[in-house]
Design an enzyme around this catalytic site. Structure first.
Site, short mmCIF file in Angstrom:
data_model
loop_
_atom_site.label_atom_id
_atom_site.label_comp_id
_atom_site.label_asym_id
_atom_site.label_seq_id
_atom_site.Cartn_x
_atom_site.Cartn_y
_atom_site.Cartn_z
N PHE A 388 17.19 29.63 -5.79
CA PHE A 388 18.35 30.78 -5.54
C PHE A 388 17.69 31.94 -6.61
CE2 PHE A 388 22.51 28.77 -4.79
CZ PHE A 388 22.04 28.00 -3.65
N GLU A 389 17.30 32.92 -5.86
CA GLU A 389 16.84 34.11 -6.31
C GLU A 389 17.75 35.52 -6.01
OE1 GLU A 389 12.65 34.61 -5.55
OE2 GLU A 389 12.27 32.58 -5.53
#
Length: 602
Positions: A388-389
């Protein structure tokens, strides 16, 4: 008649009176004490809480050490300590400083808070100020700080002179220290509570290892088959107690789940890489069957959401129009089975740079679980990588306790991952690939509630890592595409060399206070849970380091040799290995990253 005698008598009486006053004043001052703890910084930063400080051996005003602190960004590099004082009493604060715009002051006085400063001190300059405490004041905070962007400042020999607060007697030494749950890399300790203590410090072989508020601690980052001696002290406002009786524990040899991946079956040292399976770029498409045997964990990049908040994850393989040499689904699945038969692990990686996932509701959480399960089952995969970014994970302004998160996107992600782990059992491989911003930057800033104005992503992965620490197979933080990050030496480290990777990895294996709160410590991970994330080539992203710098990094962390300016807090020969973005880019660069890994670990 002698007219001088009465005058002599008067002068003598006056002299005696003045002498008596002076003697009385001296007696009163004899009761005063220097209340500042470690004002000369001879014991490092013990007693001080610093946002960006360290100790140096030059320049010093006296003794062998002094404080050096460097303001950066919105931080003025304050170092402070709270001392116990007497109400309605006079105090003198003084110290020696050098640098531009250096401040020395006291707050919480109960009357008028005071400070003194110098605009320019190229050599040591004495600063002093006085104050009187309020009628009910029993604690005062003294501090020194610099000014934004003006460079490092130095401080030494800080004193607070005045009537001592209370008895100023340190607590008794703890008793009942015992060791349990000994693994190849960690030892769990517990001891009896000490009345009045506000904190405890654990020493490993005489060196400070961890500070906690409770009566237990787990010391990680240890070497297998090694004997360690542990002691603990108690602290309160008056100071630190003597050390407890020592307890000795010998770590295990590393057999079983601790060193070889446990039921997940990873080798002692593993090479992890992302395979561009759903898209094409300048690196070219690489078939699953063409991935060399050196790669132990292969992350399929990427499963992406149908919308940021849907939780519905889809894995669409690269179309032939973009990847002319893409294999069929049948060949792809067959190649995955062949890799698994050779002991390799193939995971679906969720997210990536463009795949923002925000599980804002429990419905999105449940959809996430079912859709990810469908992908795993369809391709017969070994587990999940969480990549997740962006703003997929951001903290609410009131979320300041990483052990008890309340932000929905974090709470729901933790619940989803625990559900998947429970569904597939102990052999399920769970990995995470956060950016340094989401993890190590939590050392300085955590969310927005405590620091106000900081990016809410700072340290946002910490609650997830903490909650899944017993289920997490690997954490491979992306040590690339990153700005400067502060290490445990309170210095900023930048990409491009071994020091950055050493400092960032040392934080994971040593543990660190979150947002500088010494009572809120993120515990260390086991070394077999940690792989270092690096770009495979200059084309793959910012932060590329040469094979020689990769070797320096591994030498320092696993052998404590070939280290640079950063001093690690341990040696971790069972460090799991390396992760890279990506298999495709490494192939594009003639397998430079893979070859260096093989040469190092054999």
């Amino acid at each position: 008649m002698d007219r001088t005698r009465p005058l002599v008598t008067f002068l003598a009486a006056t002299a005696l009176a003045v002498s008596g006053i002076t003697a009385l004043s001296s007696a009163a001052r004899a009761a005063d004490a220097d209340l500042a703890k470690n004002g000369g910084f001879e014991s490092g930063l013990t007693g001080w809480t610093c946002s960006a400080g360290t100790t140096v051996t030059s320049p010093v005003h006296s003794g062998s050490a002094a404080l050096q602190a460097t303001p950066a960004g919105s931080d003025n590099a304050q170092c402070a300590q709270t001392v116990t004082v007497q109400p309605d009493s006079p105090y003198t604060l003084s110290g020696y400083v050098r640098g531009s715009y250096v401040y020395l002051g006291a707050s919480g006085t109960g009357t008028t808070d005071v400070s003194t400063w110098t605009q320019s001190a190229p050599d040591w300059q004495h600063l002093t100020t006085t104050f009187r405490t309020g009628p009910s004041t029993t604690k005062v905070t003294i501090y020194t700080h610099g000014w934004y962007g003006t460079g490092a400042y130095y401080a030494d020999d800080i004193t607070l002179t005045g009537p001592g607060g209370g008895t100023q007697q340190a607590p008794a030494a703890p008793t009942g220290l015992t060791a349990s749950s000994v693994t190849a890399s960690s030892v769990a300790l517990s001891w009896s509570s000490v009345p009045g203590a506000t904190g405890y410090t654990v020493y490993r072989d005489g060196t400070k290892a961890q500070t906690v508020t409770g009566t237990s601690a787990t010391i990680g980052g240890l070497t297998a088959s090694t004997a360690y001696s542990f002691q603990v002290t108690a602290s309160d406002d008056a100071g630190e107690s003597a050390k407890s009786a020592a307890v000795t524990a010998t770590t295990t040899s590393g057999g079983g789940g601790g060193d070889g991946g446990g039921s997940t079956g990873l080798p002692t040292h593993a090479l992890v890489g992302y395979l561009h399976s759903s898209f094409a770029n300048g690196s070219g498409y690489t078939r699953m069957a063409d991935v060399p045997d050196s790669w132990d964990v292969i992350d399929l990049a990427f499963g992406e959401p149908t919308s940021p908040t849907s939780g519905d994850i889809r894995f669409n393989r690269c179309p032939v129009t973009e990847c002319p040499n893409v294999e069929s689904d049948a060949d792809f699945k067959a190649a995955i089975k062949a890799k698994q038969a050779a002991g390799k692990k193939v995971l679906i990686s969720i997210g990536g740079q463009n795949g923002q996932v925000q599980l804002t509701t429990t419905a999105a959480r449940d959809t996430f679980v079912s859709s990810v399960s469908k992908i795993i089952d369809q391709y017969g995969l070994d587990g999940l990588d969480v990549d997740f970014e962006g703003h997929s994970l951001s903290l609410n302004t009131d979320d300041t306790d990483f052990k008890h998160p309340t932000t929905p996107v974090i709470v729901n992600l933790i619940s989803a991952l625990k559900t998947l782990k429970a569904k597939y059992g102990s052999g399920f491989v769970l990995t995470m690939a956060p950016e340094t911003f989401f993890v190590q930057n939590g050392y300085q800033f955590y969310g927005t509630g405590k620091w106000g104005g900081q990016d809410p992503r700072c340290g946002a992965y910490l609650p997830v890592i903490y909650a899944l620490r017993d289920d997490l197979t690997l954490l491979h933080v992306q040590d690339y595409n990153s700005g400067p990050i502060m290490g445990l030496d309170n210095q900023y480290h930048s990409m491009g060399g071994a020091d950055f990777h050493i400092a960032m990895t040392d934080m994971l294996l040593t543990g660190f206070p979150v947002a500088g709160d010494q009572n809120n410590v993120f515990p260390p991970l086991r070394p077999d849970q940690v792989a270092i994330g690096m770009p495979a080539s200059t084309n793959a992203g910012n932060g590329y380091v040469s094979p020689a710098e990769v070797t320096k990094t591994l030498d320092c962390l696993t052998k404590k040799t070939n280290c640079g300016s950063y001093a690690t807090h341990g040696t971790w020969p069972t460090l799991r290995g390396l992760m890279t973005w990506s298999v495709n880019w490494d192939r594009y660069s003639n397998w430079e990253f893979e070859k260096n890994f093989d040469a190092y670990f054999g």
